[in-house]
Design an enzyme around this catalytic site. Structure first.
Site, mmCIF file in Angstrom:
data_model
loop_
_atom_site.group_PDB
_atom_site.id
_atom_site.type_symbol
_atom_site.label_atom_id
_atom_site.label_comp_id
_atom_site.label_asym_id
_atom_site.label_seq_id
_atom_site.Cartn_x
_atom_site.Cartn_y
_atom_site.Cartn_z
ATOM 1 C CG LEU A 207 -1.761 1.173 1.463
ATOM 2 C CD1 LEU A 207 -2.830 1.324 0.475
ATOM 3 C CD2 LEU A 207 -2.669 0.755 2.922
ATOM 4 C CG HIS A 208 3.594 2.322 -2.956
ATOM 5 N ND1 HIS A 208 3.328 0.949 -3.727
ATOM 6 C CD2 HIS A 208 4.027 3.084 -4.060
ATOM 7 C CE1 HIS A 208 3.436 1.097 -4.757
ATOM 8 N NE2 HIS A 208 4.110 2.228 -5.135
ATOM 9 N NE ARG A 209 0.732 2.705 -8.295
ATOM 10 C CZ ARG A 209 1.479 3.048 -9.272
ATOM 11 N NH1 ARG A 209 1.780 4.442 -9.710
ATOM 12 N NH2 ARG A 209 1.947 2.034 -9.886
#
Length: 360
Positions: A207-209
């Protein structure tokens, strides 16, 4: 002598550079590696150079932790200085980061040919910084190395046949890397034992966008889905430093223990052993397929549409119910993953050979 200057800055680019560096060396081509510093901490950068035996960068620009504009501007300035010293035959850039567009711009303005690896990908979402980067990089590149036929069609639809450039479907460098390192990953990683995951059902998540981390409604919905799924699965979430800071700042509660970012061998072993992947990462969507795992994509669009069409990847966005329902539905689904949309695992060799034949 043919000299190639390769620019990397972010974790996925280190992985791709490993394959290309090996292929260039085999062809007897001199390579100068430039690391912009975009990803810089031990777990996000250094471990990749060590584990994957990527040549030590001749230049490390140390540019990070700035706004998009400031970071890209600084990179453009510093890369230009390197190019004036090195005078390469071609500059190779990967993917869609600030390092990518900065390298392509610096080279283009100095009339040095640009080769873009992973050209032609489109999410058709211009709010994504990555989409802007990849479109602009494609337009100023001389050699466009596409990973799929879909990417070639995207460029054709945008009129690239009218431009002075070469478009080639060479397959996906990431597939080369995955197949090469999967042969040794089990001997170089202890993560399954370390996390006590042997024979346990677990979801590998990332989870990084920005579209997810900077929108608290989306971030909370995805985290809530993960929390609710802990009844049925272990959640293994290597936590990106920026995501970690936001979760701590907003006091978002996790019903599971995230882990530190992992190296490539650890990631391969997690992929081999997980039940499925839930991710907003472009690269991990494909790597799930390489290792015959379904992937729930927590975005509203994807560049890898062929995997959606093949019913291996599923678009769930930031919809909590959709994430939970699809994960439970796929828990016991087995698919063959026989198709080969990303080539035969020799993309880097094709790139090295093509550059040697067209620039010598």
């Amino acid at each position: 002598m043919l000299k190639i200057l390769t620019i990397v800055g972010a974790r996925p680019q280190f992985v791709k550079a490993a394959a290309l560096s090996r292929a260039l060396k085999k062809q007897g081509i001199k390579e100068v590696l430039v690391h912009t510093g975009q990803h810089f901490d031990k777990n996000m950068a250094e471990i990749f150079f060590t584990e994957m035996e990527i040549p030590e960068p001749k230049y490390n620009l140390g540019i990070n932790s700035l706004s998009h504009g400031a970071m890209t501007g600084r990179m453009l300035e510093e890369i230009e200085k390197v190019l004036l010293v090195e005078k390469p035959s071609v500059v190779v850039v990967f993917g869609d980061t600030n390092s990518t567009i900065a390298g392509a711009l610096a080279a283009s303005k100095l009339h040095i040919p640009v080769a873009h690896v992973e050209a032609g990908l489109r999410s058709f979402n211009m709010h994504m910084p990555e989409e802007v980067n990849r479109i602009l990089t494609d337009r100023i590149s001389d050699f466009l190395f596409c990973p799929t036929e879909t990417a070639v069609k995207n460029l054709h639809n945008e009129g690239f046949s009218n431009f002075n450039c070469k478009v080639e479907n060479i397959g996906d460098v990431m597939y080369d890397v995955a197949m090469y390192y999967s042969q040794t990953s089990e001997n170089k990683s202890t993560i399954i034992e370390d996390l006590n995951l042997k024979d346990k059902p677990f979801i590998l998540a990332t989870l990084h966008r920005q579209e997810n981390t900077d929108d608290l409604n989306r971030l909370n919905a995805i985290i809530e889905a993960f929390n609710n799924l802990t009844d049925k699965f272990h959640i293994v979430l290597p936590l990106h430093p920026r995501t970690k800071n936001i979760i701590e700042r907003e006091n978002i509660k996790l019903a599971f223990q995230p882990i530190q970012p992992v190296g490539y061998f650890d990631m391969i072993e997690l992929l081999k052993n997980c039940n499925m992947v839930v991710s907003d990462s472009g690269g991990l969507q494909k790597e799930a397929f390489f290792f015959k795992k379904h992937c729930l994509v927590t975005r509203d669009e994807t560049e890898w549409t062929e995997l959606v069409d093949l019913n291996y990847n599923f678009m769930v966005g930031a919809n909590r119910e959709a994430i939970e329902q699809k994960a439970i539905e796929l828990a016991n689904v087995s698919s063959k993953f026989n198709e080969k949309p990303y080539g035969d695992g020799n993309a880097a060799e094709k790139i090295a050979s093509y550059l040697k034949n067209n620039l010598a």
